[in-house]
Design a protein around this motif. Sequence first.
Motif, PDB file in Angstrom:
ATOM      1  N   PHE A  70       0.854  -1.176   0.000  1.00  0.00           N
ATOM      2  CA  PHE A  70       0.000   0.000   0.000  1.00  0.00           C
ATOM      3  C   PHE A  70       0.897   1.236   0.000  1.00  0.00           C
ATOM      4  CE2 PHE A  70      -3.132  -2.805   2.287  1.00  0.00           C
ATOM      5  CZ  PHE A  70      -4.098  -2.784   1.302  1.00  0.00           C
ATOM      6  N   GLU A 125       0.988  -5.107   1.973  1.00  0.00           N
ATOM      7  CA  GLU A 125      -0.442  -5.411   1.848  1.00  0.00           C
ATOM      8  C   GLU A 125      -0.644  -6.888   2.139  1.00  0.00           C
ATOM      9  OE1 GLU A 125      -4.031  -5.515  -1.490  1.00  0.00           O
ATOM     10  OE2 GLU A 125      -2.152  -4.482  -1.949  1.00  0.00           O
ATOM     11  N   PRO A 180      -6.835   0.726   4.299  1.00  0.00           N
ATOM     12  CA  PRO A 180      -5.684   1.008   3.434  1.00  0.00           C
ATOM     13  C   PRO A 180      -5.313   2.485   3.360  1.00  0.00           C
ATOM     14  CG  PRO A 180      -7.143  -0.570   2.379  1.00  0.00           C
ATOM     15  CD  PRO A 180      -7.862  -0.068   3.598  1.00  0.00           C
ATOM     16  N   ASP A 230      -6.812  -5.162   2.006  1.00  0.00           N
ATOM     17  CA  ASP A 230      -7.908  -4.554   1.262  1.00  0.00           C
ATOM     18  C   ASP A 230      -9.230  -5.200   1.682  1.00  0.00           C
ATOM     19  OD1 ASP A 230      -8.087  -7.038   0.006  1.00  0.00           O
ATOM     20  OD2 ASP A 230      -7.336  -6.336  -1.925  1.00  0.00           O
TER      21      ASP A 230
END
Length: 479
Positions: free
Chosen positions: A23, A39, A181, A210
């Motif tokens: 991210f 992420e 995020p 996410d």
Amino acid sequence: MSNSYDAFYIGGKWAKPASSSRFHLINAATEEEIGSVPEASNADIDRAVAAARHAFDHSGWAALPAADRAAALKRFVAALSKRSPDLARAVSSQNGMPIGLSQMLEGQFSIGLVDYYAGLATSVQAEEKRPSQMGTETIVTRRPIGVVAAIVPWNFPVTLALSKIAPALAAGCTVVVKPSPGTILDSYVMAEAAQEAQIPAGVINWVAADRDVGAYLVAHPGVDKVAFTGSTAAGKLIARTCGELLRPVTLELGGKSAAIILDDADLNAVMQGLPMASLLNNGQACYNGTRVLAPESRYAEVVEALAGLASSLVVGDPLDPATHVGPMASSAHRDRVESYIAKGKTEARLVAGGGRPKGQARGWFVQPTVFADVDNSAVIAQEEIFGPVLSVIKYKDDADAVRIANDSAFGLGGSVWTSSRERGLSVAKGVFTGTIGINGYLPSIGSPFGGVRGSGLGRELGPEAIDGYLQYKSTYVFG
């Protein structure tokens, strides 16, 4: 404070991610990258849940005397307090919250919240005896519910994370935290504080992911309870999953609260208080009173005062202490807010704002905006905009004001503004909502917070929050 990280906080250690996905964090005011973090994939969630499960089942945390858990939370408070400026700055840089507000709420209120639950932890009775109508007695035992999935939004990332972590830990649960995020850097500051405080390994774990990976966490077989703050649409999806799994869930969702200005109100005082009650955090607070209900007899006066208020607010750099209103948290969110403003121009009369501020070439800024002559059935009066947009709605008398306030799919916050405390309390009593203020509005750490209808299920804050992280067992004794 470094703004680039290469690991997750899992099992009390910094764990390398399972993939190379990252991210990239963007400053809402400058549109410049200010950091990047890993992420999470499903494999990372598996590791985090396994660490939390091991800590719950085998570390002794759940069975620890309440006084020892309280002491651990007190150490966490001390470690967080040292990092208060870092927490505030991280949040303001990411989501555009004015620094004065982030210092107060993200840097102080949130830490006070942990301290509150540290003090409350020892008040939870693990066992009590009650009279039995049929036998000798009933023994009621309280046990921590288990592994909690805490899913946190971007608007108040520190406070809303700790409002789940603190009561869960006080109850003896372990937690996997999934931040949004859009605001992740603050979670690393909190993780460093947890490590310094020697919170046992696996009791708190942070993994940024996410929405799809977040859904995997919600449905994970190793999770015993879900605590979520976010949109009503996302909350419904989570509720559906938890319903199918018969998994306990707390949902703190959206709102479209009413700020009711009674005909005896001191408008100068109202204009002093409304920024906190109706425009907090650039309008990005779920409980904001964005429907302003004004009496027919003073409608023009209220509209003029609100237009003046909106025009007087300083829009700019969230790190500047003089700023009242910062940018929206993302480009996509600004687009969403602007689409509602465009819709409002077809439904009502624009009296302030309605565009982007001059002199702001970069950043996701929107002018504080006020619409007059709004019908309560209008889109801008019924749907959550989540930006600095107010709709001024006319009412006839107190009963009509209550009727309009209750004509909503939501029920989270609200406020009543009056020179008569008794009248204010009478009107507030008729509003169907989870919380409401008289001549002001700000949640209290010691009182339950949550909504009705489309605003959610369950409560956070207050001693009631701990109850949501406990299981009850009754043992009926006959001899």
